[in-house]
Design an enzyme around this catalytic site. Structure first.
Site, PDB file in Angstrom:
ATOM      1  N   ARG A 137      -4.421  10.466   8.307  1.00  0.00           N
ATOM      2  CA  ARG A 137      -3.474   9.333   8.572  1.00  0.00           C
ATOM      3  C   ARG A 137      -2.565   9.447   7.687  1.00  0.00           C
ATOM      4  O   ARG A 137      -2.697   9.578   6.469  1.00  0.00           O
ATOM      5  CB  ARG A 137      -4.182   7.781   8.317  1.00  0.00           C
ATOM      6  CG  ARG A 137      -3.445   6.938   8.317  1.00  0.00           C
ATOM      7  CD  ARG A 137      -4.093   5.456   7.896  1.00  0.00           C
ATOM      8  NE  ARG A 137      -3.039   4.479   7.941  1.00  0.00           N
ATOM      9  CZ  ARG A 137      -3.169   3.185   7.171  1.00  0.00           C
ATOM     10  NH1 ARG A 137      -4.110   3.180   6.338  1.00  0.00           N
ATOM     11  NH2 ARG A 137      -2.158   2.423   7.499  1.00  0.00           N
ATOM     12  N   GLU A 166      -8.306   2.662  15.051  1.00  0.00           N
ATOM     13  CA  GLU A 166      -7.613   3.645  14.463  1.00  0.00           C
ATOM     14  C   GLU A 166      -8.121   4.918  14.428  1.00  0.00           C
ATOM     15  O   GLU A 166      -7.451   5.999  14.696  1.00  0.00           O
ATOM     16  CB  GLU A 166      -6.803   3.380  13.313  1.00  0.00           C
ATOM     17  CG  GLU A 166      -6.034   2.082  13.469  1.00  0.00           C
ATOM     18  CD  GLU A 166      -5.721   1.369  12.159  1.00  0.00           C
ATOM     19  OE1 GLU A 166      -6.590   0.425  11.715  1.00  0.00           O
ATOM     20  OE2 GLU A 166      -4.813   1.114  11.409  1.00  0.00           O
ATOM     21  N   HIS A 193       1.119   0.113  11.021  1.00  0.00           N
ATOM     22  CA  HIS A 193      -0.034  -0.127  11.923  1.00  0.00           C
ATOM     23  C   HIS A 193       0.140   0.272  13.322  1.00  0.00           C
ATOM     24  O   HIS A 193      -0.372  -0.234  14.261  1.00  0.00           O
ATOM     25  CB  HIS A 193      -0.215  -1.561  11.944  1.00  0.00           C
ATOM     26  CG  HIS A 193      -0.575  -2.540  10.719  1.00  0.00           C
ATOM     27  ND1 HIS A 193      -0.109  -3.859  10.277  1.00  0.00           N
ATOM     28  CD2 HIS A 193      -1.389  -2.221   9.747  1.00  0.00           C
ATOM     29  CE1 HIS A 193      -0.643  -4.123   9.344  1.00  0.00           C
ATOM     30  NE2 HIS A 193      -1.652  -3.247   8.802  1.00  0.00           N
ATOM     31  N   ARG A 195       0.960 -10.526   0.552  1.00  0.00           N
ATOM     32  CA  ARG A 195       2.303 -10.018   0.666  1.00  0.00           C
ATOM     33  C   ARG A 195       3.117 -11.486   1.251  1.00  0.00           C
ATOM     34  O   ARG A 195       2.408 -11.972   2.092  1.00  0.00           O
ATOM     35  CB  ARG A 195       2.711  -8.791   1.565  1.00  0.00           C
ATOM     36  CG  ARG A 195       2.366  -7.742   1.032  1.00  0.00           C
ATOM     37  CD  ARG A 195       2.653  -6.595   2.068  1.00  0.00           C
ATOM     38  NE  ARG A 195       1.882  -5.313   1.761  1.00  0.00           N
ATOM     39  CZ  ARG A 195       1.297  -4.491   2.571  1.00  0.00           C
ATOM     40  NH1 ARG A 195       0.913  -4.794   3.812  1.00  0.00           N
ATOM     41  NH2 ARG A 195       0.747  -3.834   2.004  1.00  0.00           N
ATOM     42  N   ASN A 223      -8.414   9.409   5.689  1.00  0.00           N
ATOM     43  CA  ASN A 223      -7.520   8.523   5.240  1.00  0.00           C
ATOM     44  C   ASN A 223      -7.283   8.505   3.720  1.00  0.00           C
ATOM     45  O   ASN A 223      -8.408   7.865   3.230  1.00  0.00           O
ATOM     46  CB  ASN A 223      -7.649   7.017   5.898  1.00  0.00           C
ATOM     47  CG  ASN A 223      -6.733   6.033   5.612  1.00  0.00           C
ATOM     48  OD1 ASN A 223      -5.839   6.130   4.957  1.00  0.00           O
ATOM     49  ND2 ASN A 223      -6.922   4.693   6.153  1.00  0.00           N
TER      50      ASN A 223
END
Ligand code: AMP
Length: 397
Positions: free
Chosen positions: A91, A384, A180, A241, A7
């Site tokens: 990823r 993940e 996600h 955010r 990743n």
């Protein structure tokens, strides 16, 4: 076969080596500050002590090379030779509309990843750097791209289109993508197993609550809707955010604060959310602590956070016309007992009733619903990397 999962971020490379014979994790680690003075590599070999290496590295290729050196190191490595790596899974954040599943990387795939640079400028360029660095160092194995957006590609236009002139979708691919995806995929499949029902017959709402946060509504094995949109900025209140706001606020604040587009993008992604609202931190633990000490802004920030999530639970139950279970996952979802309790409070009208004692866990897979709850409440730690490893294995074995 051993799969290396990678990743790659702009200045970091996370990795994990999974032995696919039993899906055990042989090692994991993080190279941080790649290309910045003060690079570190933290390597965790299974069953051995953690290792910290400090060595400045100019780029991602040097970073991946260091990871490979560490993996075959006599003292703290986990294999004899790099040849033991059978495939590499990467990823990749954005696959646009081109990929609804993971794929073996070829020139076409790399072109699509590149074509998405303008819609994922922070993520896709470093993801591609990671792929190219690995391909240069491991040219004889297959590389697989696992996209964050892929799972959400099952959404239909009624849920992915914005009410904007249709040409902007056709010309610039402005639509809801959702992110996600690997996490929503993993926990929703585990949830179906816990329900003891075929995945294709379940109505599931997943809550991935981490520093970044998103929810997904899944019905008959397909994503019906998800809270993140064209970019990860939309939807829930996150660490930094804003999530959903009136878009006119953007123009208003650009003028009032004298922000150009880059600065405005940074403002709503990095300075807003729980950090901006509470003035305390982007970390929910700090905000809960401040609220417990009567910090009013921290208290109101938490209420805004809970309300947004509750609103989406109602929205999604309406869209799914019912719900078998809601699933909490990621840093907050797996660990924040009080947060889960506050989200589920006063949702009994919708059939959601928590058992406080069962909810009193961190990082464990449990059913936290009361016996008379129509909707199950599951806590499922996400994985993940396992999805990346499984997809990579099944496409290359
Ligand atoms: P993630 O992005 O999934 O790694 O989640 C990281 C976030 O999880 C942190 O920023 C914290 O806000 C949150 N977190 C982790 N543990 C707890 C906890 N025990 N209580 C509240 N929040 C937590």
């Amino acid at each position: 076969m051993k799969v290396l999962c990678v990743n790659a971020g702009s200045s970091s490379i996370k990795y994990q080596v999974v032995d696919m014979t039993d899906e055990s994790v042989l090692a994991s680690g993080l190279v941080d500050r790649v290309g910045i003075p003060g690079t570190t590599l933290e390597h965790k070999p299974a069953g051995k002590d953690k290792v910290l290496i400090k060595k400045d590295l100019p780029d991602h290729t040097a970073g991946i090379q260091l990871v490979l050196d560490v993996l075959i190191n006599e003292e703290y490595g986990i294999m004899k030779s790099m040849d033991e790596i059978g495939a590499v899974g990467h990823r990749v954040v954005h696959g646009g509309e081109d990929f609804a599943a993971s794929v073996v990387i070829d020139d076409h795939v790399k072109k699509v990843i590149k074509d998405c640079f303008d819609i994922a400028p922070l993520h896709n360029p470093p993801n591609l750097m990671g792929i190219e660095a690995c391909q240069a160092l491991m040219p004889n194995v297959k590389h697989v791209a696992v996209f964050d957006t892929a799972f959400h590609q099952t959404m239909d236009p009624a849920n992915f289109l914005y009410a904007l002139p249709y040409e902007v979708y056709e010309k610039f691919r402005v639509r809801r993508y959702g992110f996600h995806g690997t996490s929503h995929f993993y926990v929703s499949h585990r949830a179906a197993e816990m329900l003891g029902k075929p995945y294709e017959q379940c109505k599931i709402i997943t809550l991935h609550l981490g520093n970044g946060a998103s929810m997904a509504a899944i019905k008959d094995g397909k994503v019906v809707d998800t809270t993140m949109g064209f970019t990860p900025l939309e939807g829930l209140v996150m660490g930094t955010r804003s999530g959903d706001i009136d878009p006119a606020i953007v123009f208003f604040l650009m003028e009032k604060l004298g922000l150009n587009t880059t600065e405005a993008n940074n403002y709503f992604n990095k300075k807003a959310g729980m950090l901006g609202l509470s003035g305390v931190s982007n970390d929910l633990r700090d905000i809960i602590e401040a609220a417990d000490s009567n910090n009013e802004r921290a208290k109101i920030a938490l209420e805004v956070y809970y309300n947004r999530i509750k609103g989406y639970i109602g929205n999604y139950i309406a869209k799914l016309n019912g719900c078998d279970c809601i699933v909490f996952t990621a840093g907050v979802g797996e660990n924040a007992i009080e947060t889960r309790e506050n989200i589920c409070k006063d949702l009994d009208y919708l059939g959601i009733k928590m058992d406080a004692a069962k909810n009193n866990v961190r990082g464990k897979e449990v059913d936290a619903s009361a016996d008379d709850s129509r909707v199950k409440i599951f806590i499922i730690p996400t994985n993940e990397e396992l999805v990346i490893a499984r997809d990579t294995y099944s496409l290359t074995k």
